[in-house]
Scaffold this motif. Structure first.
Motif, PDB file in Angstrom:
ATOM      1  N   ILE A 187       0.948  -1.215   0.117  1.00 56.29           N
ATOM      2  CA  ILE A 187      -0.046   0.100  -0.058  1.00 56.29           C
ATOM      3  C   ILE A 187       0.647   1.107  -0.153  1.00 56.29           C
ATOM      4  O   ILE A 187       0.653   2.181  -0.573  1.00 56.29           O
ATOM      5  CB  ILE A 187      -0.998  -0.052   1.203  1.00 56.29           C
ATOM      6  CG1 ILE A 187      -1.818  -1.084   1.119  1.00 56.29           C
ATOM      7  CG2 ILE A 187      -1.688   1.393   1.400  1.00 56.29           C
ATOM      8  CD1 ILE A 187      -2.581  -0.922   0.029  1.00 56.29           C
ATOM      9  N   ALA A 188       1.995   1.240   0.615  1.00 58.62           N
ATOM     10  CA  ALA A 188       2.979   2.264   0.802  1.00 58.62           C
ATOM     11  C   ALA A 188       3.457   2.688  -0.353  1.00 58.62           C
ATOM     12  O   ALA A 188       3.388   3.976  -1.078  1.00 58.62           O
ATOM     13  CB  ALA A 188       3.940   2.030   1.737  1.00 58.62           C
ATOM     14  N   ASP A 189       3.753   1.544  -1.547  1.00 56.60           N
ATOM     15  CA  ASP A 189       4.014   1.877  -2.801  1.00 56.60           C
ATOM     16  C   ASP A 189       3.094   2.589  -3.707  1.00 56.60           C
ATOM     17  O   ASP A 189       3.316   3.430  -4.484  1.00 56.60           O
ATOM     18  CB  ASP A 189       4.740   0.641  -3.374  1.00 56.60           C
ATOM     19  CG  ASP A 189       5.877   0.144  -2.806  1.00 56.60           C
ATOM     20  OD1 ASP A 189       6.478   0.963  -2.209  1.00 56.60           O
ATOM     21  OD2 ASP A 189       6.269  -1.091  -2.936  1.00 56.60           O
ATOM     22  N   ALA A 190       2.000   1.949  -3.554  1.00 54.16           N
ATOM     23  CA  ALA A 190       0.696   2.489  -4.174  1.00 54.16           C
ATOM     24  C   ALA A 190       0.684   4.121  -3.854  1.00 54.16           C
ATOM     25  O   ALA A 190       0.108   4.842  -4.795  1.00 54.16           O
ATOM     26  CB  ALA A 190      -0.467   1.671  -4.020  1.00 54.16           C
ATOM     27  N   LEU A 191       0.392   4.486  -2.694  1.00 55.33           N
ATOM     28  CA  LEU A 191       0.471   5.945  -2.193  1.00 55.33           C
ATOM     29  C   LEU A 191       1.638   6.779  -2.719  1.00 55.33           C
ATOM     30  O   LEU A 191       1.144   7.846  -3.006  1.00 55.33           O
ATOM     31  CB  LEU A 191       0.230   5.952  -0.650  1.00 55.33           C
ATOM     32  CG  LEU A 191      -1.099   5.711  -0.062  1.00 55.33           C
ATOM     33  CD1 LEU A 191      -0.946   5.429   1.483  1.00 55.33           C
ATOM     34  CD2 LEU A 191      -1.980   6.670  -0.410  1.00 55.33           C
ATOM     35  N   ALA A 192       2.567   6.283  -2.742  1.00 52.41           N
ATOM     36  CA  ALA A 192       3.785   7.114  -3.170  1.00 52.41           C
ATOM     37  C   ALA A 192       3.577   7.182  -4.795  1.00 52.41           C
ATOM     38  O   ALA A 192       3.958   8.388  -5.277  1.00 52.41           O
ATOM     39  CB  ALA A 192       5.290   6.349  -2.930  1.00 52.41           C
ATOM     40  N   ALA A 193       3.072   6.202  -5.352  1.00 51.03           N
ATOM     41  CA  ALA A 193       2.854   6.521  -6.734  1.00 51.03           C
ATOM     42  C   ALA A 193       1.778   7.474  -7.091  1.00 51.03           C
ATOM     43  O   ALA A 193       2.033   7.848  -8.298  1.00 51.03           O
ATOM     44  CB  ALA A 193       2.452   5.021  -7.228  1.00 51.03           C
ATOM     45  N   TYR A 194       0.914   7.753  -5.952  1.00 50.66           N
ATOM     46  CA  TYR A 194      -0.108   8.907  -6.486  1.00 50.66           C
ATOM     47  C   TYR A 194       0.059   9.924  -5.470  1.00 50.66           C
ATOM     48  O   TYR A 194      -0.943  10.749  -5.184  1.00 50.66           O
ATOM     49  CB  TYR A 194      -1.322   7.931  -6.163  1.00 50.66           C
ATOM     50  CG  TYR A 194      -1.743   7.232  -7.388  1.00 50.66           C
ATOM     51  CD1 TYR A 194      -2.477   7.562  -8.445  1.00 50.66           C
ATOM     52  CD2 TYR A 194      -1.399   5.916  -7.384  1.00 50.66           C
ATOM     53  CE1 TYR A 194      -2.893   6.735  -9.673  1.00 50.66           C
ATOM     54  CE2 TYR A 194      -1.528   4.879  -8.457  1.00 50.66           C
ATOM     55  CZ  TYR A 194      -2.249   5.381  -9.495  1.00 50.66           C
ATOM     56  OH  TYR A 194      -2.537   4.533 -10.528  1.00 50.66           O
ATOM     57  N   ASP A 195       1.423  10.310  -5.285  1.00 46.23           N
ATOM     58  CA  ASP A 195       1.689  11.500  -4.548  1.00 46.23           C
ATOM     59  C   ASP A 195       1.250  12.685  -5.344  1.00 46.23           C
ATOM     60  O   ASP A 195       1.628  12.768  -6.404  1.00 46.23           O
ATOM     61  CB  ASP A 195       3.127  11.514  -4.328  1.00 46.23           C
ATOM     62  CG  ASP A 195       3.480  12.828  -3.296  1.00 46.23           C
ATOM     63  OD1 ASP A 195       2.672  12.960  -2.385  1.00 46.23           O
ATOM     64  OD2 ASP A 195       4.623  13.202  -3.602  1.00 46.23           O
ATOM     65  N   GLY A 196       0.376  13.595  -4.672  1.00 42.51           N
ATOM     66  CA  GLY A 196       0.299  14.783  -5.312  1.00 42.51           C
ATOM     67  C   GLY A 196      -1.098  14.777  -6.141  1.00 42.51           C
ATOM     68  O   GLY A 196      -1.758  15.772  -6.593  1.00 42.51           O
TER      69      GLY A 196
ATOM     70  N   THR B  77      -7.342   9.166  -0.413  1.00 43.02           N
ATOM     71  CA  THR B  77      -8.067   8.760   0.683  1.00 43.02           C
ATOM     72  C   THR B  77      -8.556   7.629   0.480  1.00 43.02           C
ATOM     73  O   THR B  77      -8.330   6.524   1.300  1.00 43.02           O
ATOM     74  CB  THR B  77      -9.263   9.738   0.846  1.00 43.02           C
ATOM     75  OG1 THR B  77      -8.860  11.074   1.269  1.00 43.02           O
ATOM     76  CG2 THR B  77     -10.063   9.070   2.001  1.00 43.02           C
ATOM     77  N   ILE B  78      -9.078   6.963  -0.592  1.00 39.62           N
ATOM     78  CA  ILE B  78      -9.382   5.578  -0.897  1.00 39.62           C
ATOM     79  C   ILE B  78      -8.044   4.532  -0.687  1.00 39.62           C
ATOM     80  O   ILE B  78      -8.285   3.525  -0.099  1.00 39.62           O
ATOM     81  CB  ILE B  78      -9.904   5.240  -2.561  1.00 39.62           C
ATOM     82  CG1 ILE B  78     -11.171   6.297  -2.484  1.00 39.62           C
ATOM     83  CG2 ILE B  78     -10.123   4.179  -3.090  1.00 39.62           C
ATOM     84  CD1 ILE B  78     -11.734   6.334  -4.069  1.00 39.62           C
ATOM     85  N   LEU B  79      -7.101   4.918  -1.316  1.00 40.55           N
ATOM     86  CA  LEU B  79      -5.811   4.309  -1.253  1.00 40.55           C
ATOM     87  C   LEU B  79      -5.333   3.963   0.348  1.00 40.55           C
ATOM     88  O   LEU B  79      -4.977   3.134   0.734  1.00 40.55           O
ATOM     89  CB  LEU B  79      -4.727   4.678  -1.963  1.00 40.55           C
ATOM     90  CG  LEU B  79      -4.793   4.465  -3.735  1.00 40.55           C
ATOM     91  CD1 LEU B  79      -3.636   5.212  -4.160  1.00 40.55           C
ATOM     92  CD2 LEU B  79      -4.527   3.026  -3.807  1.00 40.55           C
ATOM     93  N   GLY B  80      -5.406   5.148   0.922  1.00 40.13           N
ATOM     94  CA  GLY B  80      -5.093   4.930   2.505  1.00 40.13           C
ATOM     95  C   GLY B  80      -6.058   4.175   3.340  1.00 40.13           C
ATOM     96  O   GLY B  80      -5.684   3.866   4.287  1.00 40.13           O
ATOM     97  N   ALA B  81      -7.423   3.898   2.850  1.00 41.25           N
ATOM     98  CA  ALA B  81      -8.227   2.970   3.514  1.00 41.25           C
ATOM     99  C   ALA B  81      -7.970   1.603   3.273  1.00 41.25           C
ATOM    100  O   ALA B  81      -8.791   0.933   3.787  1.00 41.25           O
ATOM    101  CB  ALA B  81      -9.644   3.649   3.036  1.00 41.25           C
TER     102      ALA B  81
END
Length: 399
Positions: A245-254, A261-265
């Motif tokens: 999940i951390a990699d996915a969130l990093a890929a959608y930074d900004g 919010t969806i990825l963070g949940a």
């Protein structure tokens, strides 16, 4: 329904295989499904069932099941990655159903598979049957399975997915091309995202080098998401590898807060590599043919993969029902009818990989201006050729 006296073996118990079996059963064929797994199940999460597929499923008696677990989206909503600006909003729901006669559903793959499995008599589904070889004797086909089991049928259908053993037996190994894209997928309980007040739409966020899709499934209880981004370091074509999940969130930074919010949940995500395939020249040989991802796997950028497999089964049943004794010619007619349509969608899906991922700049602005005119794919007029199609109507030109 009357019996044709023709036996059909379907290798693969996924959405394509079971829907084909159901179409064939309704046409009077003696159908048996052979699935290598010990139980029926679907990997993946959400799937779109557009009117070209729902018209078939309704005829097969699944209207109540689809209405119970599916979600009818109000629109396709394509948006800009950072500010959420609407690029294109294409109506679905009532306008779509009024035009094409059948609804559009968002549904969990497992729910659709369960509905199909309940509709196919249990004695016709044989689990734990992994195909190891086949032999076309001219007047029948012999399928051989691990452990020594065998089956003889008049027609054998390979609905066994992207790694199809039937395809390999007919035409040898394939050579899919890695697109340079990977996909994260997963599900989030909708109540975790209540503060977002999500529309009942299929939302597609377009941005530089990546895009993000989310929509509600399972009677609005779950939010399905797919995040597709360009990356050259992952090549394994599997739907069951764990993602970070951390990699996915990093890929959608900004990106827009709604996407993040969806990825963070998310509790759990899976990752797979996207491969592209050149349309096959042939699907059939003798009394054996292919169906669904086994012959026209396509990138998930037109939301038509499952729908086209469902269409395949309806066309196959119609061709065989009209064939008389000329089964090989009926199978060639089936692929002649289906191949141009699926190849066109394969091409459009591949083209969307580029169009969805344009970097901000002149080409992106030109794309956005064209989308504003409602003339691109997923606009109401542009999808008419897809949604109005009745796959069960065939012209017996081979006679």
């Amino acid at each position: 329904m009357s019996s044709t006296g023709v036996s059909v073996g379907v290798v693969g118990g996924g959405i394509g295989g079971l829907s084909a079996a159901l179409s064939l059963l309704h046409a009077g064929f003696d159908v048996h499904v052979f699935e290598q797994a010990s139980q029926l199940g679907e990997v993946g999460a959400g799937v779109q069932v557009s009117p070209n597929a729902s018209r078939i499923l309704h005829r097969l008696g699944l209207a109540e099941e689809l209405a119970r677990t599916g979600v009818k989206p109000l629109a396709w909503h394509q948006r800009r990655w950072d500010d959420g600006r609407t690029l294109l909003r294409s109506p679905l729901a009532e306008p779509l159903e009024a035009t094409f006669g059948f609804p559009h559903y968002q549904i969990h793959r497992a729910d659709l598979l369960s509905a199909l499995a309940r509709a196919v008599p249990a004695e016709r589904v044989h689990l734990g049957h992994r195909l190891t070889g086949l032999l076309d004797h001219g007047d029948r086909v012999e399928a051989r399975f691990a452990g020594g089991a065998r089956a003889e049928v008049d027609v054998l259908v390979g609905a066994d997915g992207i790694h199809s053993r039937v395809r390999r037996e007919l035409f040898g190994p394939e050579n899919p091309h890695f697109t340079g894209c990977i996909a994260y997928r997963g599900l989030v309980p909708a109540d975790r995202l209540a503060d977002l007040e999500l529309e009942v739409t299929a939302q597609v966020w377009l941005g530089p080098g990546r895009h993000f899709v989310h929509y509600l499934v399972r009677d609005r209880q779950l939010v399905n998401f797919v995040a597709i981004l360009e990356q050259d370091t992952w090549t394994r074509e599997s739907w069951t590898d764990q993602g970070d999940i951390a990699d996915a969130l990093a890929a959608y930074d900004g990106w827009h807060p709604q996407v993040r919010t969806i990825l963070g949940a998310v509790d759990e995500t899976f990752i797979w590599a996207l491969h592209d395939r050149t349309p096959m020249q042939r699907w059939s040989a003798g009394r054996v043919t292919l169906l669904g991802d086994a012959c026209h796997a396509m990138l998930p950028m037109m939301a038509q993969g499952a729908a086209q497999a469902i269409e395949d089964g309806a066309t196959l049943a119609a061709c065989l029902a009209d064939a008389g004794c000329n089964i090989p010619e009926a199978l060639h007619h089936y692929e002649r009818l289906r191949s141009p349509r699926t190849a066109r969608l394969q091409g459009m899906s591949a083209a969307n990989k580029t169009r969805f991922h344009l970097p901000d700049g002149p080409l992106q602005r030109e794309r956005d201006a064209q989308m504003a005119t409602a003339t691109t794919d997923w606009s109401f007029e542009s999808v008419a050729w897809i949604y109005e199609h009745d796959a069960a109507t065939v012209n017996p030109v081979y006679r």
